[in-house]
Design a protein around this motif. Structure first.
Motif, PDB file in Angstrom:
ATOM      1  N   PHE A 270       0.839  -1.187   0.000  1.00  0.00           N
ATOM      2  CA  PHE A 270       0.000   0.000   0.000  1.00  0.00           C
ATOM      3  C   PHE A 270       0.878   1.242   0.000  1.00  0.00           C
ATOM      4  CE2 PHE A 270      -3.259   2.773   2.229  1.00  0.00           C
ATOM      5  CZ  PHE A 270      -4.116   2.832   1.135  1.00  0.00           C
ATOM      6  N   LEU A 271       0.434   2.294  -0.677  1.00  0.00           N
ATOM      7  CA  LEU A 271       1.296   3.456  -0.853  1.00  0.00           C
ATOM      8  C   LEU A 271       1.460   4.298   0.419  1.00  0.00           C
ATOM      9  CD1 LEU A 271      -0.576   6.135  -3.036  1.00  0.00           C
ATOM     10  CD2 LEU A 271      -1.665   4.526  -1.501  1.00  0.00           C
ATOM     11  N   VAL A 321      -4.019  -3.230  -2.012  1.00  0.00           N
ATOM     12  CA  VAL A 321      -4.734  -1.952  -1.974  1.00  0.00           C
ATOM     13  C   VAL A 321      -5.878  -2.013  -0.965  1.00  0.00           C
ATOM     14  CG1 VAL A 321      -6.287  -0.438  -3.271  1.00  0.00           C
ATOM     15  CG2 VAL A 321      -4.119  -1.150  -4.278  1.00  0.00           C
ATOM     16  N   TYR A 325      -6.120  -0.075   2.661  1.00  0.00           N
ATOM     17  CA  TYR A 325      -7.196   0.834   3.049  1.00  0.00           C
ATOM     18  C   TYR A 325      -7.832   0.388   4.365  1.00  0.00           C
ATOM     19  CZ  TYR A 325      -7.734   3.956  -1.025  1.00  0.00           C
ATOM     20  OH  TYR A 325      -7.563   4.943  -1.977  1.00  0.00           O
ATOM     21  N   ASP A 403     -13.961   5.085  -5.625  1.00  0.00           N
ATOM     22  CA  ASP A 403     -12.643   5.367  -6.203  1.00  0.00           C
ATOM     23  C   ASP A 403     -12.647   5.020  -7.686  1.00  0.00           C
ATOM     24  OD1 ASP A 403     -11.158   6.348  -4.103  1.00  0.00           O
ATOM     25  OD2 ASP A 403      -9.572   4.855  -4.290  1.00  0.00           O
ATOM     26  N   SER A 475      -6.786   3.055 -10.842  1.00  0.00           N
ATOM     27  CA  SER A 475      -5.986   2.325  -9.847  1.00  0.00           C
ATOM     28  C   SER A 475      -4.707   3.091  -9.520  1.00  0.00           C
ATOM     29  CB  SER A 475      -5.629   0.908 -10.331  1.00  0.00           C
ATOM     30  OG  SER A 475      -6.793   0.160 -10.599  1.00  0.00           O
ATOM     31  N   GLU A 477      -3.489   4.120  -6.906  1.00  0.00           N
ATOM     32  CA  GLU A 477      -2.739   3.721  -5.711  1.00  0.00           C
ATOM     33  C   GLU A 477      -1.564   2.802  -6.047  1.00  0.00           C
ATOM     34  OE1 GLU A 477      -7.160   3.838  -4.438  1.00  0.00           O
ATOM     35  OE2 GLU A 477      -5.978   3.087  -6.125  1.00  0.00           O
ATOM     36  N   THR A 478      -1.716   2.028  -7.125  1.00  0.00           N
ATOM     37  CA  THR A 478      -0.603   1.173  -7.557  1.00  0.00           C
ATOM     38  C   THR A 478       0.079   1.719  -8.804  1.00  0.00           C
ATOM     39  OG1 THR A 478      -2.200  -0.210  -8.762  1.00  0.00           O
ATOM     40  CG2 THR A 478      -1.562  -0.937  -6.571  1.00  0.00           C
ATOM     41  N   ARG A 481       2.506   5.913  -7.645  1.00  0.00           N
ATOM     42  CA  ARG A 481       2.893   5.968  -6.229  1.00  0.00           C
ATOM     43  C   ARG A 481       3.594   7.303  -5.957  1.00  0.00           C
ATOM     44  NH1 ARG A 481       2.468   1.201  -3.720  1.00  0.00           N
ATOM     45  NH2 ARG A 481       4.164   1.650  -2.261  1.00  0.00           N
ATOM     46  N   SER A 485      -0.866  11.153  -5.070  1.00  0.00           N
ATOM     47  CA  SER A 485      -1.746  10.015  -4.797  1.00  0.00           C
ATOM     48  C   SER A 485      -1.920   9.802  -3.301  1.00  0.00           C
ATOM     49  CB  SER A 485      -1.180   8.750  -5.448  1.00  0.00           C
ATOM     50  OG  SER A 485      -1.153   8.855  -6.858  1.00  0.00           O
ATOM     51  N   ARG A 486      -0.838   9.910  -2.561  1.00  0.00           N
ATOM     52  CA  ARG A 486      -0.924   9.719  -1.107  1.00  0.00           C
ATOM     53  C   ARG A 486      -1.842  10.767  -0.474  1.00  0.00           C
ATOM     54  NH1 ARG A 486       4.524   8.976  -2.485  1.00  0.00           N
ATOM     55  NH2 ARG A 486       5.166   6.781  -2.287  1.00  0.00           N
ATOM     56  N   VAL A 489      -5.484   9.910  -1.110  1.00  0.00           N
ATOM     57  CA  VAL A 489      -5.984   8.857  -0.214  1.00  0.00           C
ATOM     58  C   VAL A 489      -6.281   9.444   1.163  1.00  0.00           C
ATOM     59  CG1 VAL A 489      -5.378   6.724   0.979  1.00  0.00           C
ATOM     60  CG2 VAL A 489      -4.851   6.980  -1.455  1.00  0.00           C
TER      61      VAL A 489
END
Length: 502
Positions: A270-271, A321, A325, A403, A475, A477-478, A481, A485-486, A489
């Motif tokens: 996970f990021l 992912v 979460y 998402d 997607s 999150e993958t 990175r 993106s962080r 989230v």
């Protein structure tokens, strides 16, 4: 010299290739547009003896006439239904064919009829009913405003759509009902896939399905297989023949994007840094409990996207992912939940909806969960499932998030039951807070469904907070990175938690 053998899809004939063919010729290539029997050549479309074998013979006739010319490399191009006679011809003349190009088409399988590739359930049932009633002959072509049921018409000029309709021919039923007969020889022929993103397809999605472990798609990671994307609808020869010509010329010499074999690289964590909280597995549901929970806690349920092949391992509730979460939610004081549901095909939305509803009730029944404070978070292809919860939100549902969701049936899906149309359901959401995470670099088809939903939400005054990831892909999150993106989230989770814990 390369000779392109062009084979069109349902209801259409060589006329759809005219602009593309002239551009290929101008580039120095040979071009032969095949007139399939009943669809611009040979016997009339009402001839009840026309079937898939008839069309295979049509293609073989052209292949054999070109193969006898010295120095000719044959590239077979199959659009839509046309990939079925193309692949069968390549299977029988593998030594004569240099490459097969799948133009916004499926992957035909041995023993499976072309009807199985028709996305719209209603159209499939119509053909089956005609066959059961003993009807022989042909399926009438669509009316001008119904072509979208056979694929996205994005980018097709009005005049071209008028001409497409005027020149359309009935599709012989036997071409859709006769199973494919393949020996496997075509597997030795290099291939290229051209995906039209206006219909919702993308290379990233194909890669994801390969990563899922879907057996029929593993061959797509062969280095002899390449992929291209065109930012248009299902008929690129009408909407953007210049771009299609460029792609076909590149495909013919083996250019394009190559996929990564499943398992070639380990999944990324996970990021965000999250604690390694243990899970508690109850049937199809996994619970991640806050480390210092006192009394019943609100729960945040994460619903995976899809369709996901039945054979996919690990199953979605174990994807990094989703577990990331869920652990992040638990570290913020609420019960994080992941689950598996049976969205294995676009025909499975009803059973998937039942699975999600049952999982939510199981979570609410747990004594460690505050049954009056639940939030649901949907991902990607599970977007249509949000409609059930917006149509009549229960009082205990404090927030609904999504998402990079698919918020309307994609053109490549055909019609989907009205129950699963979020743009219609949002008018009934009332005061339910909605959080939508939007990827700025989303595929055209999915982005259009999001905009359709947001327009409907604005029209009815729904409470929607949009979290944008301007440089994020589907997607993200993958795929991306990044700090952007962080932050997306953190912001999205924070918004949901505010509503959930209020």
């Amino acid at each position: 010299m390369t000779t392109f053998v062009l084979v069109s899809g349902v209801f259409t004939g060589p006329h759809v290739w005219e602009d593309t063919a002239s551009r290929l010729s101008a580039a120095g290539a040979g071009v032969r547009a095949v007139a399939l029997s009943g669809l611009g050549g040979g016997r009339p479309s009402g001839d009840e003896d026309i079937d898939l074998e008839t069309h295979i013979a049509d293609v073989l006739g052209v292949v054999d006439s070109v193969a006898g010319q010295d120095g000719r490399e044959i590239v077979l191009v199959g659009h839509d239904y046309g990939i079925h006679p193309v692949l069968a011809a390549a299977d029988r003349r593998a030594e004569s064919v240099a490459r097969v190009v799948y133009l916004d088409s499926g992957l035909p399988q041995d023993g499976v009829p072309a009807l199985a590739a028709v996305a719209d359930q209603g159209l499939r049932e119509e053909v089956r009913q005609l066959a059961q009633d003993g009807a022989r002959g042909a399926l009438p072509p669509p009316a001008r405003d119904s072509w979208h049921l056979w694929g996205s018409t994005t980018g097709v000029p009005d005049a071209a759509l008028d001409r497409l309709t005027a020149l359309a021919s009935p599709q012989p039923l036997g071409t859709l009902l006769q199973p494919m007969d393949l020996t496997g020889a075509a597997a030795s022929v290099p291939m290229a896939g051209v995906l039209c993103t206006g219909g919702g397809a993308s290379i990233a999605m194909v890669q994801a399905r390969v990563d899922f472990g879907e057996p029929a798609l593993q061959a797509l990671a062969d280095p002899r297989v390449t992929f291209f994307e065109l930012p248009t609808g299902h008929w690129p020869m009408l909407s953007d023949p210049a771009a299609l010509t460029a792609v076909l010329l590149r495909a013919a010499v083996g250019e394009g994007h190559r996929l990564t074999p499943a398992g070639a690289t380990p999944p990324e964590p996970f990021l965000l840094d999250v604690p390694g909280l243990p899970r508690e597995r109850i049937g199809s549901v996994d619970l991640y409990l806050p480390p210092s929970a006192r009394g019943p806690r609100p729960a945040l349920v994460f619903v995976h996207g899809g369709p996901v092949p039945r054979e996919a391992r690990p199953t979605p509730r174990d994807w990094p992912v989703l577990t990331g979460y869920a652990r992040y939610a638990a570290d913020n004081g609420v019960v994080g939940v992941t689950l598996d549901h049976r969205l294995h095909d676009i025909t499975d939305y009803e059973v998937a909806a039942d699975d999600v509803a049952a999982a939510v009730e199981r979570v609410r029944a747990d004594p460690r969960v505050d049954a009056d404070r639940i939030a649901l978070w949907f991902f990607s292809g599970s977007g249509p499932l949000t409609a059930d919860w917006m149509e009549g939100p229960p009082p205990w549902l404090r927030c609904l998030a999504a998402d990079y969701p698919v918020m309307a049936p994609l053109p490549s899906w055909g019609r989907l039951a009205g129950r699963f149309h979020p743009a219609d359901a949002v008018a009934h959401a009332g005061s339910l807070p909605l959080v939508l995470v939007r990827a700025g670099l989303e595929s055209d088809g999915i982005a259009a469904t999001v905009e359709q939903f947001l327009a409907a939400a604005r029209a009815c005054g729904a409470d929607v907070e949009v979290v944008d990831v301007p440089n994020g892909h589907h997607s993200f999150e993958t795929a991306d990175r990044t700090d952007e993106s962080r932050e997306a989230v953190r912001r999205a989770v924070g918004a949901v938690l505010r509503h959930l814990t209020a």
